[in-house]
Every structure is written in C-alpha cells, then in structure tokens.
Scaffold this active site. Sequence first.
Site, PDB file in Angstrom:
ATOM      1  N   CYS A 159       0.875  -1.175   0.000  1.00  0.00           N
ATOM      2  CA  CYS A 159       0.000   0.000   0.000  1.00  0.00           C
ATOM      3  C   CYS A 159       0.913   1.226   0.000  1.00  0.00           C
ATOM      4  CB  CYS A 159      -0.939  -0.026   1.191  1.00  0.00           C
ATOM      5  SG  CYS A 159      -0.089   0.010   2.797  1.00  0.00           S
ATOM      6  N   GLN A 160       0.500   2.307   0.642  1.00  0.00           N
ATOM      7  CA  GLN A 160       1.343   3.502   0.650  1.00  0.00           C
ATOM      8  C   GLN A 160       2.468   3.396   1.680  1.00  0.00           C
ATOM      9  OE1 GLN A 160       1.363   5.784  -1.500  1.00  0.00           O
ATOM     10  NE2 GLN A 160       2.437   7.531  -0.624  1.00  0.00           N
TER      11      GLN A 160
END
Length: 561
Positions: free
Chosen positions: A508-509
């Site tokens: 993800c981020q």
Amino acid sequence: MKYVIIGGNTGGAGAAARLRRLDEQARIVMLEKGGHVSYSNCSLPYRLSGTVDQTEKLVLNTPEALRDSYNIETRTASEAVAIDRQAKQVQVKDLATGKVYAESYDKLVLAPGANAVVPRIPGIAEASLFTVKTVDDVARLHSFLQQQSARRVSVIGGGFIGIEVAVNLREAGYEVAVIEAMPQILRTYDYDMVQILHKEMLDHGVELVLGDSVVAFHGSDVELKSGRAVPGDAVVMAVGVRPDTALAVQAGLAANQRGALLVDANYQTSDPDIYAVGDAVEVFNAITHKPMMLQLAGPAQKQARQAADHLMGRPVRNTGYIGSSCIRVFDYNAASTGLTEAQCQQEGLAYETSYVLPKDRVSLMPGSCPMHFKLIFEKPTGRVLGAQAISKGDAPKRVDVVAAVIKFGGTVDDLRDLELCYAPPFSTAKDPVNYAGLVACNLLDGAFRQVHVDQVRGLVESGACIIDVRPAAAYAQGHITTAVNIPLAQLRGRLDELPKDRPVYIHCQIGQSSYNAVMALQGHGFSNVYNVAGGFLGICYNEYFNDQTQHRQPIVTGYCF
C-alpha cells in the site's frame, strides 16, 4: 594530590571539573596544545552557515574562567612531548616560547582526542586544504572562503563531519561536492535507510559522488579513480580521525592496532597511575560485548566523570556503550542507536527488522509528516539490537527511547508496551516506537511474512505477482510498473484474481493497509502472501537516488513523496 590532565576539551575539561567538585584541595593542571579549551567541537560546522554567527561563541570556557570558577590551572599552547612514567613527570613544550619543562604528577589523565586523517595523495600540498577539528580550523576555512571569494568546495568523506560541513556550506550558498569512496554516506545507517538522506542531499543541490575515491589534486581540483574531475576552490578533508596517542604509546602504554589506548572498566591504562578517556580509548560495546572505538561527545563526558570518580575512590559501574547519534541533513532529522543490519551480519547475529512509516504526530496537526523508522531485533529472543529513524519530525526522540530500552536489555515486547507521552501536536496514541514494537512482535510470532523495500526491484525483474491495494486514484499517480491494482475495499470480492500457486506480494502507501490485506488473505486460505514493509513511499525513497544518478530504468511510473 596533584592531577595533570593532557587535553583540554570534552574529556579533559570534564574530568578536571569533576575532580574539582570532589576534591577542593587538589592541585589540577590541564595542558592543551591548541589555543582553546572547552569548546563546542560538534558545533564547528554550523559556523560555516552562520547558524553560529561568531567564531568566539564556539568557545565555552577560557583558562581565566576555569581558574576563577574551578581553581583549575589551565595552560593553552602547551604541548606534552614526553611522559616519564618512572619519574611521574610530563615533559611540556611551551609553544609560545619553545621552552621545555617538566611537570610532575601524582595521577595523570590523558584526553588527547583524535587527529583528522589527511592521506598522502599526489598534489595535496598544492590544494587549498582544510580540516574541521578545532575552532582555529573552522575559523581558517571560514575566512578563506570569504576572503578568496570561493564558490565551489569539495568535501572528501561522507561521515558526520563531512556531511555536516557539506550541509552548512550549501546553506551558506556554496556549490558543494561530497566525494565518498563507499557506496553510501553515514554508515551508522543501513543502505536502505540512507537513501532518504541521499535524496535530500541531491534535492538541495549537493553533488554526491559515491563509490569513487581521490587519486590526485590539481590545485584544488580533484581527480577521481573513475577518471572524473571535480573542480573546486577549496577542499575539506573529512575522511576520518585517528586517536592522538603517539605520546602515550611512546611511553609504553598498551594500545590496539588502530592506536586506541586499552583501558579497564575504570578507564585506567596499563599504568595504574594513568587514566585515559574520550576519542583516544577503546571502549566496551554493551550489545556485542566486544571492544570498539566510539568517537562521540556524550560517551567522552561520561568516561571523564567515571575516571574522576574512580580517582576519588568512588565505585564505577561501567555499563558500556551502544553508539547513539543524530544529525540534521537539510530538512531531515536522522538518528540511530545500537547495531545496523550490516553490523549484525558481521557479528553473525540472527536478526529481523521492522520498517514502519507512521506519522510523527496526528495527521490533522500542522507539520505532521512521515517517520521512517527501522527497528532491528534478535531472533528468537526479541532483544532490541538497534534502531534508525529519519523524519522532518522528531526522529531523535524516538531513537532515544529505543536507546534506553537497549541499555536496560529490553525486548520488542517492552517497546510494544511502553507508555509514552501523547497529545496530537507531539505524537500519536500509538507512537512510532510502539508501532515498530508491535510489528516486530507479529513477525516473531509468525503472524505474517514480509519483504523489504530493497528486494522489490528484484521482484519486479523476476515477474513476481505484486498487488497494490491503494485506492485507484493513488495508483494512477504512480505505481510499480508490474503491480496490479486491487484496492483494499475491493479485495474480498476479487479473491479469484489472486494466484494460490505462487507468492503474492502486497503493498500500500506505507505498509499498514497492505498488512490488513495480508491478514485478510491468510484468513481466506492464502498461505504464500507477503507484506512489503515501508510500502510504496518506502520503495520510492529507496529507488530514487540510484535511478537519478545511475540513469537506470525506474520500477515505478511516478515517485510519490
């Protein structure tokens, strides 16, 4: 009782002040071959940017002040040239007059520090060459740059002194090149973490030349092993320091192969009437239980106090050192403590890391920013071995917490359970330290598996299955070239798109949502899934500098910083 101290800065001045507090009747003589005593050597680079606006402010005490406040007889420009251990005398040369005289002692404390290393390189005598070890050093450099209207400076060496000098020179408006023979600067940080600082140097216009070394000088222009030429008006040599122990070795005191004096737990040398502290001695590593050399001001002050205590008959409990340090690199604050991954590998330790990227404070608060935090811990015990943090926020505070846990023999469970101060402007309810401890506990428990950001390029090149669980809008702004976007909110409805016959790597981020995705997939029978620690943000920082400087093909469609 008469105490003679050789060296008048951190270790020497600290020992002298402590001796005076414990013994009002003693005679204390401190000898310093330079022109200043008790100055802030760690602040020297900040004179170059004007952060310290006057050279005189670097001097914390004068001989007159030490005489009046502490009754310490301090002699500058006084070089100890020989030690007669049998007669218990020091031969001292008055550098102002050239006169040599004998100074007797009952006990002798050596705090000579270390000298800047200046290698013998062809043409070096013709270069406008400077070191930054003393007040006089930085005053000469500062005056030269201004008087000669210099514009470009080459800094040789990417350690603490070199980087601090480079940063301050750049902030003063000079063109700066840093030349480092190793593949990275600041080896107190692992290669994956230091990429953040490499990018910061690049972003601020510093020419960072890594993996290359100086073979010749042509005036102040630098010729490199690669054949490159780096033009300059001045050169700062910052390739390291060497213990200033020739005097002690000539007197027969025991030293290691690198010249550092061997001392016991009380800082006594091989002569029980001679003590030694600071950059010139070998100390005990509290993690590896092996000797090491540690040239830092904090440990030097602690050693000075303990040596003085032992001289006064007070008990000394030497708990060893772990090497905690911090540095500011333009807008980033970086800190480290304990062992790096590279050191763990050298020591043959079984270890694992947790790399987390939480906010340094509640995201609603002004100034909230990511905290790159790497925790290194032993398997299977969970003993904390080291930590590195880099952020525009308060990275040193977090590393200080870990340093305390290491010194008390703590584990990742202790980091998980620590109750730390919280209010939205300062931290989050689950502080980055707690966060790293929680992830470490999960890894030790086998709750999930992970890969690190420095492994992602290999995964891309091998055609591995990489799933990006960020929202579609974030994916569109920049993503791994081979990654498939399945947002976390859609994951449970798209399980049939994921293979079960080969590994699946989720990111993800920053690594939090992907962790949730990994746990969900494991709950649906996927047994070969991995979380990418640090997420897409960590990947971008890990890749950017080498992409830009090596002109290699990026593995991302766009960087997301």
